[in-house]
Design a protein around this motif. Structure first.
Motif, mmCIF file in Angstrom:
data_model
loop_
_atom_site.group_PDB
_atom_site.id
_atom_site.type_symbol
_atom_site.label_atom_id
_atom_site.label_comp_id
_atom_site.label_asym_id
_atom_site.label_seq_id
_atom_site.Cartn_x
_atom_site.Cartn_y
_atom_site.Cartn_z
ATOM 1 N N LYS A 161 0.830 -1.204 0.000
ATOM 2 C CA LYS A 161 0.000 0.000 0.000
ATOM 3 C C LYS A 161 0.867 1.258 0.000
ATOM 4 O O LYS A 161 0.616 2.192 -0.763
ATOM 5 C CB LYS A 161 -0.925 0.002 1.219
ATOM 6 C CG LYS A 161 -1.889 1.174 1.212
ATOM 7 C CD LYS A 161 -2.739 1.186 2.457
ATOM 8 C CE LYS A 161 -3.667 2.347 2.545
ATOM 9 N NZ LYS A 161 -3.226 3.616 2.159
ATOM 10 N N ASP A 162 1.894 1.265 0.868
ATOM 11 C CA ASP A 162 2.782 2.428 0.919
ATOM 12 C C ASP A 162 3.469 2.652 -0.424
ATOM 13 O O ASP A 162 3.587 3.786 -0.889
ATOM 14 C CB ASP A 162 3.833 2.262 2.020
ATOM 15 C CG ASP A 162 3.232 2.349 3.413
ATOM 16 O OD1 ASP A 162 2.059 2.786 3.540
ATOM 17 O OD2 ASP A 162 3.929 1.968 4.375
ATOM 18 N N THR A 163 3.917 1.556 -1.069
ATOM 19 C CA THR A 163 4.580 1.659 -2.368
ATOM 20 C C THR A 163 3.608 2.184 -3.414
ATOM 21 O O THR A 163 3.952 3.045 -4.226
ATOM 22 C CB THR A 163 5.134 0.287 -2.796
ATOM 23 O OG1 THR A 163 6.003 -0.186 -1.785
ATOM 24 C CG2 THR A 163 5.876 0.372 -4.109
ATOM 25 N N SER A 164 2.382 1.688 -3.393
ATOM 26 C CA SER A 164 1.369 2.154 -4.351
ATOM 27 C C SER A 164 1.060 3.620 -4.132
ATOM 28 O O SER A 164 0.910 4.385 -5.093
ATOM 29 C CB SER A 164 0.080 1.339 -4.202
ATOM 30 O OG SER A 164 0.302 0.006 -4.568
ATOM 31 N N ASP A 165 0.950 4.038 -2.867
ATOM 32 C CA ASP A 165 0.669 5.439 -2.571
ATOM 33 C C ASP A 165 1.804 6.336 -3.063
ATOM 34 O O ASP A 165 1.555 7.403 -3.635
ATOM 35 C CB ASP A 165 0.461 5.651 -1.056
ATOM 36 C CG ASP A 165 -0.838 5.039 -0.562
ATOM 37 O OD1 ASP A 165 -1.702 4.668 -1.401
ATOM 38 O OD2 ASP A 165 -0.989 4.921 0.679
ATOM 39 N N MET A 166 3.046 5.875 -2.866
ATOM 40 C CA MET A 166 4.187 6.682 -3.323
ATOM 41 C C MET A 166 4.202 6.753 -4.842
ATOM 42 O O MET A 166 4.461 7.812 -5.410
ATOM 43 C CB MET A 166 5.495 6.095 -2.795
ATOM 44 C CG MET A 166 5.682 6.295 -1.290
ATOM 45 S SD MET A 166 7.145 5.474 -0.639
ATOM 46 C CE MET A 166 8.450 6.332 -1.460
ATOM 47 N N GLN A 167 3.917 5.612 -5.492
ATOM 48 C CA GLN A 167 3.916 5.588 -6.952
ATOM 49 C C GLN A 167 2.826 6.519 -7.480
ATOM 50 O O GLN A 167 3.066 7.285 -8.414
ATOM 51 C CB GLN A 167 3.673 4.163 -7.444
ATOM 52 C CG GLN A 167 3.760 4.012 -8.941
ATOM 53 C CD GLN A 167 3.526 2.561 -9.370
ATOM 54 O OE1 GLN A 167 3.025 1.761 -8.612
ATOM 55 N NE2 GLN A 167 3.910 2.269 -10.588
ATOM 56 N N ASP A 168 1.657 6.482 -6.887
ATOM 57 C CA ASP A 168 0.560 7.367 -7.309
ATOM 58 C C ASP A 168 0.962 8.827 -7.119
ATOM 59 O O ASP A 168 0.645 9.688 -7.943
ATOM 60 C CB ASP A 168 -0.725 7.079 -6.514
ATOM 61 C CG ASP A 168 -1.330 5.728 -6.860
ATOM 62 O OD1 ASP A 168 -0.949 5.153 -7.895
ATOM 63 O OD2 ASP A 168 -2.182 5.233 -6.080
ATOM 64 N N MET A 169 1.669 9.107 -6.021
ATOM 65 C CA MET A 169 2.078 10.481 -5.739
ATOM 66 C C MET A 169 3.056 10.970 -6.807
ATOM 67 O O MET A 169 2.926 12.056 -7.341
ATOM 68 C CB MET A 169 2.730 10.568 -4.338
ATOM 69 C CG MET A 169 3.071 11.972 -3.914
ATOM 70 S SD MET A 169 3.699 12.049 -2.229
ATOM 71 C CE MET A 169 5.290 11.297 -2.433
#
Length: 175
Positions: A161-169
């Motif tokens: 989730k953290d990786t996905s959130d960073m990628q989206d950011m």
């Protein structure tokens, strides 16, 4: 405007009248007073002076048995039962109604208290059983492995989730 006229209920040889208007039931104050043998004029004044009942009061067209529809002072059904319970009179019909109200209120609230006590008892039993099972499972090597695997699984999901959130950011900044 949907409107259906009919008798509400026969009580003490009198018809308590109501109208269903737009899905809401309006009960004739006068017919209730007549059925309970209480003074209509006094009740009408009490209702008008009441901070809850007064604003809810309305004149509604009600079909009188064997007659044409007439405008009558009415209360919405959800307020009628409490209003009747608040009437002060020695009318035998009213006293009988109030006895029934006391029974209904007692049965409702006593039932709530009884059910809550039963739920607390069941909750205590379940908590005790969980403690017993946990003590038994703690002695098993498979349980320790299960607990460790569950924690690792949760950490992995958090990292995804953290990786996905960073990628989206980052993707959002490039656009």
């Amino acid at each position: 405007m949907e409107q259906k006229f009919t008798n509400f209920i026969d009580f003490n040889g009198k018809s308590i009248l109501f109208a269903r208007i737009n899905g809401k039931y309006w009960i004739s104050i006068k017919s209730v007073c007549e059925a309970l043998n209480v003074n209509y004029n006094r009740q009408f004044q009490n209702i008008q002076g009441d901070p809850i009942l007064g604003p809810a009061f309305a004149n509604q067209q009600i079909q009188v048995p064997n007659d044409q529809a007439r405008n009558m002072a009415c209360l919405p059904e959800y307020l009628v039962y409490g209003w009747i319970f608040s009437i002060k009179s020695n009318s035998p019909e009213l006293i009988e109604y109030k006895k029934e109200c006391y029974d209904v209120l007692f049965n409702h609230f006593h039932g709530v208290i009884t059910r809550k006590a039963e739920m607390y008892s069941e909750l205590a039993k379940a908590k005790k059983k969980l403690s017993e099972l946990e003590a038994t499972l703690n002695n098993m090597p498979e349980y320790a492995e299960f607990t460790e695997t569950r924690m690792r699984y949760a950490r992995l999901w958090k990292n995804i989730k953290d990786t996905s959130d960073m990628q989206d950011m980052f993707l959002g900044e490039d656009m």
